[in-house]
Design an enzyme around this catalytic site. Structure first.
Site, PDB file in Angstrom:
ATOM      1  N   ASP A 109       1.456 -35.108 -78.473  1.00 54.37           N
ATOM      2  CA  ASP A 109       0.393 -36.021 -77.997  1.00 54.37           C
ATOM      3  C   ASP A 109      -1.001 -35.573 -78.446  1.00 54.37           C
ATOM      4  O   ASP A 109      -1.851 -36.410 -78.765  1.00 54.37           O
ATOM      5  CB  ASP A 109       0.473 -36.216 -76.482  1.00 54.37           C
ATOM      6  CG  ASP A 109       0.326 -34.913 -75.717  1.00 54.37           C
ATOM      7  OD1 ASP A 109       0.609 -33.850 -76.298  1.00 54.37           O
ATOM      8  OD2 ASP A 109      -0.078 -34.952 -74.547  1.00 54.37           O
ATOM      9  N   ILE A 132       9.512 -30.158 -78.540  1.00 45.10           N
ATOM     10  CA  ILE A 132      10.710 -29.782 -77.785  1.00 45.10           C
ATOM     11  C   ILE A 132      10.662 -30.420 -76.399  1.00 45.10           C
ATOM     12  O   ILE A 132      11.679 -30.575 -75.746  1.00 45.10           O
ATOM     13  CB  ILE A 132      10.886 -28.253 -77.651  1.00 45.10           C
ATOM     14  CG1 ILE A 132       9.737 -27.610 -76.865  1.00 45.10           C
ATOM     15  CG2 ILE A 132      11.081 -27.596 -78.991  1.00 45.10           C
ATOM     16  CD1 ILE A 132      10.064 -26.211 -76.357  1.00 45.10           C
ATOM     17  N   ASP A 133       9.451 -30.777 -75.922  1.00 46.59           N
ATOM     18  CA  ASP A 133       9.287 -31.249 -74.540  1.00 46.59           C
ATOM     19  C   ASP A 133       9.833 -32.672 -74.312  1.00 46.59           C
ATOM     20  O   ASP A 133      10.074 -33.066 -73.178  1.00 46.59           O
ATOM     21  CB  ASP A 133       7.807 -31.233 -74.139  1.00 46.59           C
ATOM     22  CG  ASP A 133       7.180 -29.857 -74.252  1.00 46.59           C
ATOM     23  OD1 ASP A 133       7.925 -28.861 -74.228  1.00 46.59           O
ATOM     24  OD2 ASP A 133       5.949 -29.776 -74.374  1.00 46.59           O
ATOM     25  N   ARG A 168      25.243 -12.929 -57.872  1.00 44.03           N
ATOM     26  CA  ARG A 168      23.796 -13.082 -57.771  1.00 44.03           C
ATOM     27  C   ARG A 168      23.324 -14.528 -57.922  1.00 44.03           C
ATOM     28  O   ARG A 168      24.060 -15.397 -58.395  1.00 44.03           O
ATOM     29  CB  ARG A 168      23.122 -12.284 -58.897  1.00 44.03           C
ATOM     30  CG  ARG A 168      23.109 -10.804 -58.639  1.00 44.03           C
ATOM     31  CD  ARG A 168      22.542 -10.067 -59.837  1.00 44.03           C
ATOM     32  NE  ARG A 168      22.316  -8.675 -59.510  1.00 44.03           N
ATOM     33  CZ  ARG A 168      22.154  -7.726 -60.395  1.00 44.03           C
ATOM     34  NH1 ARG A 168      22.205  -7.992 -61.691  1.00 44.03           N
ATOM     35  NH2 ARG A 168      21.941  -6.480 -60.019  1.00 44.03           N
ATOM     36  N   MET A 175      10.711 -24.263 -70.807  1.00 43.96           N
ATOM     37  CA  MET A 175       9.426 -24.880 -71.173  1.00 43.96           C
ATOM     38  C   MET A 175       9.462 -26.360 -70.795  1.00 43.96           C
ATOM     39  O   MET A 175      10.362 -26.801 -70.074  1.00 43.96           O
ATOM     40  CB  MET A 175       9.175 -24.703 -72.671  1.00 43.96           C
ATOM     41  CG  MET A 175       8.668 -23.327 -73.034  1.00 43.96           C
ATOM     42  SD  MET A 175       8.160 -23.309 -74.773  1.00 43.96           S
ATOM     43  CE  MET A 175       7.249 -21.786 -74.827  1.00 43.96           C
ATOM     44  N   HIS A 278       9.500 -18.837 -75.808  1.00 44.52           N
ATOM     45  CA  HIS A 278       9.514 -19.378 -77.171  1.00 44.52           C
ATOM     46  C   HIS A 278      10.866 -19.290 -77.860  1.00 44.52           C
ATOM     47  O   HIS A 278      11.017 -19.806 -78.972  1.00 44.52           O
ATOM     48  CB  HIS A 278       8.421 -18.685 -77.995  1.00 44.52           C
ATOM     49  CG  HIS A 278       7.049 -19.030 -77.494  1.00 44.52           C
ATOM     50  ND1 HIS A 278       6.484 -18.402 -76.410  1.00 44.52           N
ATOM     51  CD2 HIS A 278       6.167 -19.978 -77.889  1.00 44.52           C
ATOM     52  CE1 HIS A 278       5.297 -18.933 -76.170  1.00 44.52           C
ATOM     53  NE2 HIS A 278       5.072 -19.887 -77.043  1.00 44.52           N
ATOM     54  N   GLN A 280      13.101 -21.052 -77.030  1.00 41.92           N
ATOM     55  CA  GLN A 280      13.478 -22.464 -77.068  1.00 41.92           C
ATOM     56  C   GLN A 280      12.884 -23.204 -78.267  1.00 41.92           C
ATOM     57  O   GLN A 280      13.298 -24.308 -78.607  1.00 41.92           O
ATOM     58  CB  GLN A 280      13.010 -23.166 -75.779  1.00 41.92           C
ATOM     59  CG  GLN A 280      13.687 -22.635 -74.536  1.00 41.92           C
ATOM     60  CD  GLN A 280      12.876 -22.895 -73.283  1.00 41.92           C
ATOM     61  OE1 GLN A 280      13.108 -23.852 -72.562  1.00 41.92           O
ATOM     62  NE2 GLN A 280      11.895 -22.043 -73.014  1.00 41.92           N
TER      63      GLN A 280
HETATM   64  O1  F6P Z   1       4.599 -28.325 -76.090  1.00 42.83           O
HETATM   65  C1  F6P Z   1       5.525 -27.389 -76.488  1.00 42.83           C
HETATM   66  C2  F6P Z   1       5.397 -26.124 -75.696  1.00 42.83           C
HETATM   67  O2  F6P Z   1       6.412 -25.264 -76.147  1.00 42.83           O
HETATM   68  C3  F6P Z   1       5.434 -26.298 -74.176  1.00 42.83           C
HETATM   69  O3  F6P Z   1       6.730 -26.513 -73.682  1.00 42.83           O
HETATM   70  C4  F6P Z   1       4.783 -25.018 -73.729  1.00 42.83           C
HETATM   71  O4  F6P Z   1       4.184 -25.161 -72.473  1.00 42.83           O
HETATM   72  C5  F6P Z   1       3.755 -24.784 -74.790  1.00 42.83           C
HETATM   73  O5  F6P Z   1       4.163 -25.484 -75.945  1.00 42.83           O
HETATM   74  C6  F6P Z   1       3.572 -23.325 -75.140  1.00 42.83           C
HETATM   75  O6  F6P Z   1       2.544 -23.222 -76.045  1.00 42.83           O
HETATM   76  P1  F6P Z   1       2.131 -21.872 -76.783  1.00 42.83           P
HETATM   77  O7  F6P Z   1       2.990 -21.776 -78.017  1.00 42.83           O
HETATM   78  O8  F6P Z   1       0.701 -22.084 -77.094  1.00 42.83           O
HETATM   79  O9  F6P Z   1       2.390 -20.739 -75.846  1.00 42.83           O
END
Ligand code: F6P
Length: 353
Positions: A109, A132-133, A168, A175, A278, A280
């Protein structure tokens, strides 16, 4: 025709596949020249542009990251390198000097918001959604999302075996920023007993009850929490300083501490948390994301040729179409009330907060 390509915002699996597909379709079908702009809009500000030919995009469909590099703070209209001032004229100069006829901006966005401003200044722009979001307005699926969900599912599977051995509660933090898509799909795919997303507040009481129930009947419990999730009436957990752009993270630990307090000092239930971070975003895209990115790339090339400027490619009801960038800029797509997967989770007995 000379086409400039940039990748903006955070990277995601599938970026190289989409760069490859746009380049191949435009070179092979239309004899276009492709210019790669390095590190998103930063490359436009600093004049870092290089030619991309067929050889440069060969063999990269399966590679993670972006061969062009990216940047998630280089907004030419509020440039951090110049104390937040507007340096868009420098970006326009780079486009003019390089002879770019059309700019393809691949991003989330933030990138679409910047692209829309350039479109208003008369730059022929085509937007391609990536994240990825999976939270880009008017687009039901972005490449990168499936790969992130696969990491969450795999991680939950791994944590399940150790959770079972030790009896547990395991908490996994995903993310997703202000949207719960990764946690929702990853949690379902990994068999989580609780899935907490930003769109619904959670109550520690309900979560503790679910964990105790699951530990009693299966011996362990798995909790999947989106980084943007928060307690009813509470705040999101931020790593960033007040006033700075929001950087989320840490809700898993917050949840672990809250659950411990909720269960009380006398409880013998052990809780651990894992922040996937990261992991992910890195690594090779899934086959699904490679195909989606390839499809998006070819469709974006068609938009370039047809002159569908000031618009973003979007997937709706499984079909590729385009929407005005102005409709995307500044908006997010969150998990709606009554989403089918939420009701599926509910009927399975998953705690949703
Ligand atoms: O928008 C993708 C994303 O991976 C989000 O899920 C996360 O909050 C953000 O980017 C993390 O950003 P950065 O790489 O700046 O830590």
């Amino acid at each position: 025709m000379r086409v400039g390509i940039l990748t903006g915002g955070g990277d995601c699996p599938g970026l190289n596949a989409v760069i490859r597909a746009i380049s191949l379709a435009l070179i092979e079908q239309h004899g276009a020249e492709i210019l790669g702009i390095e590190r998103g809009f930063l490359g436009l500000i600093e004049g870092r542009v290089r030619p991309l030919d067929v050889a440069a995009v060969r063999g990269i469909v399966n590679e993670g990251g972006s061969l062009l590099g990216t940047h998630n703070r280089a907004d030419p209209f509020h440039y951090f390198g110049s104390g937040g001032s507007d340096v868009s004229a420098r970006a326009l100069e780079t486009l003019g000097r390089s002879g770019v006829d059309v700019l393809v901006a691949i991003g989330g966005d933030g990138t679409m918001t910047i692209a829309e401003r350039f479109a208003r200044l008369g730059v022929p722009v085509v937007g391609v959604p990536k994240t990825i979001d999976n939270d880009i307005a008017h687009n039901e699926r972005s490449f990168g999302f499936d790969s992130a969900v696969a990491v969450v599912a795999e991680s939950l599977g791994r944590l399940e075996t150790t959770a079972r051995s030790h009896g547990r509660v395991m908490i996994v933090e995903t993310m997703g920023r202000f949207a719960g898509w990764i946690a929702l799909e990853g949690g379902l795919a990994g068999g989580a007993d609780a899935i907490l997303i930003p769109e619904r507040g959670y109550r520690l009481e309900a979560l503790a009850e679910q964990c105790l129930k699951r530990c009693a009947n299966q011996g362990y419990a798995l909790v999947c929490v989106a980084e943007g999730a928060r307690e009813v009436g509470g705040e999101m957990v931020l790593q960033s300083a007040p006033g700075a752009p929001a950087r989320l993270g840490g809700v898993g630990q917050r949840l672990m501490e809250g659950l411990q307090t909720q269960l009380g000092a006398g409880s013998s239930l052990e809780i651990r948390h894992t922040l996937l971070g990261h992991l992910q975003r890195g690594g090779s895209p899934t086959a699904f994301d490679r195909v989606l990115a390839t499809r998006f790339g070819v469709q974006a090339a068609r938009m370039v040729v047809e002159g569908a400027f000031g618009r973003m490619l979007a997937l709706q009801q499984g079909r590729c179409l385009s929407v005005p960038l102005a409709d995307v800029a500044g908006h997010n797509r969150q998990v709606p009330e009554g989403d089918e997967l939420v009701s599926v989770a509910h009927d399975l007995g998953v705690c949703l907060g």
